[in-house]
Scaffold this active site. Structure first.
Site, PDB file in Angstrom:
ATOM      1  N   LYS A 242       0.843  -1.207   0.000  1.00  0.00           N
ATOM      2  CA  LYS A 242       0.000   0.000   0.000  1.00  0.00           C
ATOM      3  C   LYS A 242       0.876   1.254   0.000  1.00  0.00           C
ATOM      4  O   LYS A 242       2.074   1.174   0.302  1.00  0.00           O
ATOM      5  CB  LYS A 242      -0.900  -0.024   1.236  1.00  0.00           C
ATOM      6  CG  LYS A 242      -0.128  -0.049   2.535  1.00  0.00           C
ATOM      7  CD  LYS A 242      -0.989  -0.484   3.699  1.00  0.00           C
ATOM      8  CE  LYS A 242      -0.188  -0.449   4.988  1.00  0.00           C
ATOM      9  NZ  LYS A 242      -0.906  -1.050   6.102  1.00  0.00           N
TER      10      LYS A 242
ATOM     11  N   ARG B  22     -11.156   0.572  14.638  1.00  0.00           N
ATOM     12  CA  ARG B  22     -10.947   1.341  13.411  1.00  0.00           C
ATOM     13  C   ARG B  22     -11.726   0.739  12.258  1.00  0.00           C
ATOM     14  O   ARG B  22     -12.410   1.433  11.525  1.00  0.00           O
ATOM     15  CB  ARG B  22      -9.444   1.329  13.116  1.00  0.00           C
ATOM     16  CG  ARG B  22      -9.002   2.117  11.933  1.00  0.00           C
ATOM     17  CD  ARG B  22      -7.505   2.070  11.745  1.00  0.00           C
ATOM     18  NE  ARG B  22      -7.054   0.769  11.252  1.00  0.00           N
ATOM     19  CZ  ARG B  22      -5.820   0.507  10.849  1.00  0.00           C
ATOM     20  NH1 ARG B  22      -4.898   1.443  10.894  1.00  0.00           N
ATOM     21  NH2 ARG B  22      -5.485  -0.686  10.407  1.00  0.00           N
TER      22      ARG B  22
ATOM     23  N   TYR C 196      18.056  28.717   8.475  1.00  0.00           N
ATOM     24  CA  TYR C 196      16.917  29.409   9.098  1.00  0.00           C
ATOM     25  C   TYR C 196      17.059  29.414  10.615  1.00  0.00           C
ATOM     26  O   TYR C 196      17.470  28.424  11.212  1.00  0.00           O
ATOM     27  CB  TYR C 196      15.609  28.696   8.741  1.00  0.00           C
ATOM     28  CG  TYR C 196      15.155  28.922   7.322  1.00  0.00           C
ATOM     29  CD1 TYR C 196      14.856  30.206   6.847  1.00  0.00           C
ATOM     30  CD2 TYR C 196      15.007  27.851   6.443  1.00  0.00           C
ATOM     31  CE1 TYR C 196      14.434  30.409   5.543  1.00  0.00           C
ATOM     32  CE2 TYR C 196      14.584  28.041   5.141  1.00  0.00           C
ATOM     33  CZ  TYR C 196      14.298  29.326   4.695  1.00  0.00           C
ATOM     34  OH  TYR C 196      13.885  29.521   3.409  1.00  0.00           O
TER      35      TYR C 196
ATOM     36  N   MET D 167      13.625  23.177   2.618  1.00  0.00           N
ATOM     37  CA  MET D 167      12.801  22.391   1.692  1.00  0.00           C
ATOM     38  C   MET D 167      13.643  21.736   0.598  1.00  0.00           C
ATOM     39  O   MET D 167      13.425  20.577   0.248  1.00  0.00           O
ATOM     40  CB  MET D 167      11.728  23.280   1.070  1.00  0.00           C
ATOM     41  CG  MET D 167      10.659  22.486   0.333  1.00  0.00           C
ATOM     42  SD  MET D 167       9.457  23.511  -0.491  1.00  0.00           S
ATOM     43  CE  MET D 167       8.597  24.266   0.867  1.00  0.00           C
TER      44      MET D 167
HETATM   45  C1  LIG Z   1      -0.302  -1.919   6.786  1.00  0.00           C
HETATM   46  C2  LIG Z   1      -0.879  -3.141   7.337  1.00  0.00           C
HETATM   47  C3  LIG Z   1      -0.072  -4.217   7.728  1.00  0.00           C
HETATM   48  C4  LIG Z   1       1.438  -4.164   7.698  1.00  0.00           C
HETATM   49  O1  LIG Z   1       1.962  -3.611   8.871  1.00  0.00           O
HETATM   50  P1  LIG Z   1       3.533  -3.529   9.072  1.00  0.00           P
HETATM   51  O2  LIG Z   1       3.660  -3.000  10.452  1.00  0.00           O
HETATM   52  O3  LIG Z   1       4.043  -2.574   8.050  1.00  0.00           O
HETATM   53  O4  LIG Z   1       4.066  -4.897   8.883  1.00  0.00           O
HETATM   54  C5  LIG Z   1      -0.692  -5.362   8.146  1.00  0.00           C
HETATM   55  N1  LIG Z   1      -2.041  -5.455   8.195  1.00  0.00           N
HETATM   56  C6  LIG Z   1      -2.844  -4.447   7.842  1.00  0.00           C
HETATM   57  C7  LIG Z   1      -4.315  -4.615   7.927  1.00  0.00           C
HETATM   58  C8  LIG Z   1      -2.300  -3.252   7.414  1.00  0.00           C
HETATM   59  O5  LIG Z   1      -3.095  -2.249   7.062  1.00  0.00           O
END
Ligand SMILES: *Cc1c(COP(=O)(O)O)cnc(C)c1O
Length: 367
Positions: A38, A133, A256, A304
């Site tokens: 993702k 969640r 800065y 930046m």
């Molecule tokens: C992103 C995610 C993971 C992976 O988590 P990591 O800590 O990066 O291994 C696993 N399960 C779900 C549902 C996620 O959204």
């Protein structure tokens, strides 16, 4: 005519390293993994990572994404592996998921009914065991008994909220999960379970009970240590060119807010990357880069587009490359170390690396 400048810097991603990490995670987990790609593969390139990991065969059971668009990108790129979408989809998105052949995570009776009506393929039932969640609450599970017996999922899963912090919450969540699955009643033979993320694979607390049939791994694939095991390797190199070197007098400040004051006559190198490239402002006066295999401290606030380094004790010329992350000579600055120095989340650090610098890949070939 396209005019292409010589890059002022780059992010290099070691796909062979990611493949080695995947194998190691699979070995430690003892089950096939769902490789989480993702957010464009945590900023490192979902398509390139998926193409590489596809070659590992059944050790990589599938790929995890968060959105339909991310799934679509993988499908368009010709990725044939299973694709799971973990963020709850809106009802109107289920038709797209069906078209793409994506496995959605579902937990509402009406969505399960709609997925069935669409003749959707395999789906995964999300059970919330304390993350609050997404997923059906573990105490509410009986409300799904009918939907599930009518149209059973390929897998049931939950997500740990503190696998990197606490043993207790992991076992509590595992117990809640096991209890909910029992209450759900009989699932078809061959139904899968998955609970563990990267940190949980490393911890493997209550491994017998909570191991599941698959492990979902993201951050560890990309070389970040969220627990002692598995011992994954850094796969990211970030380098940028020195575009200016100057001498400043004792007492002069740099950057800065004048947060760095020269304690002696000093040489300051300006490197053409800053927080606009994902080299975060939190690293100001805290991190170091590598130049000719030697550490050079960040001097002043990261801006930046530029970062200034104290190179008083090192040979340095315009055009030299400073390694902000990665290996130079015998020394290595890992994503882990940079995140720690800046007190930033390694997840945020990684996803920020795709902001501006071009990404180049090492090891695109066979595993
Ligand atoms: C992103 C995610 C993971 C992976 O988590 P990591 O800590 O990066 O291994 C696993 N399960 C779900 C549902 C996620 O959204």
């Amino acid at each position: 005519m396209t005019v292409r400048s010589i890059s002022r810097g780059f992010i290099e991603i070691d796909l062979d390293g990611i493949a080695r990490n995947a194998k190691m995670i699979g070995d430690v987990a003892g089950v096939p993994i769902v490789a989480m790609v993702k957010a464009d593969g945590y900023g490192l390139g979902a398509i390139q990572v998926a193409r590489k990991l596809e070659q590992l065969g059944e050790m990589v059971w599938g790929f995890g994404v968060a959105t339909i668009d991310e799934a679509g990108e993988l499908v368009d790129a010709g990725i044939n592996g299973r694709i799971l979408c973990f963020t709850p989809l809106l009802p109107e998105q289920l038709a797209s998921a069906k078209k793409l052949g994506v496995r959605p995570s579902l937990h509402r009776p009406q969505d399960i009914a709609l997925w069935k009506k669409l003749s959707g393929g395999p789906w995964h039932l999300a059970i919330d065991t304390g993350m609050s969640r997404a997923g059906i609450g573990w105490t509410e599970i009986t409300s799904l008994a009918e939907s599930v017996s009518d149209f059973p999922p390929e897998a049931v899963f939950t997500h740990f909220h503190s696998a990197d912090l606490s043993d207790v919450s992991m076992s509590t969540q595992t117990e809640r999960f096991e209890g909910a699955v029992r209450e759900l009643g009989k699932l078809p033979g061959g139904s899968l379970r998955h609970l563990r993320n990267s940190a949980a694979v490393g911890r493997s607390i209550g491994a017998e009970e909570g191991a599941g049939d698959l492990a979902r791994s993201g951050i560890a694939l990309y070389g970040v240590h969220v627990s002692d095991q598995p011992d994954v390797e850094n796969v990211v190199t970030m380098r940028a060119a020195v575009v200016d070197v100057r001498t400043i007098q004792q007492g002069e400040t740099v950057g800065y807010e004048g947060t760095f004051t020269a304690q002696r006559e000093s040489r300051i190198a300006t490197v053409a990357a800053g927080y606009g490239d994902g080299y975060r402002r939190a690293l100001s006066n805290r991190a170091a880069g590598l130049l000719g295999g030697k550490r050079v401290p960040v001097a002043g606030i990261v801006s930046m587009d530029m970062t200034t380094f104290d190179v008083t004790d090192t040979k340095c010329a315009v055009g030299d490359l400073v390694t902000l992350i990665g290996r130079d000579g015998d020394d290595e600055i890992t994503v882990d170390e940079i995140a720690r120095l800046g007190a930033i989340s390694p997840y945020e650090l990684l996803v920020g690396l795709k902001l501006r610098l071009p990404r180049v890949y090492k090891g695109g070939g066979e595993c």
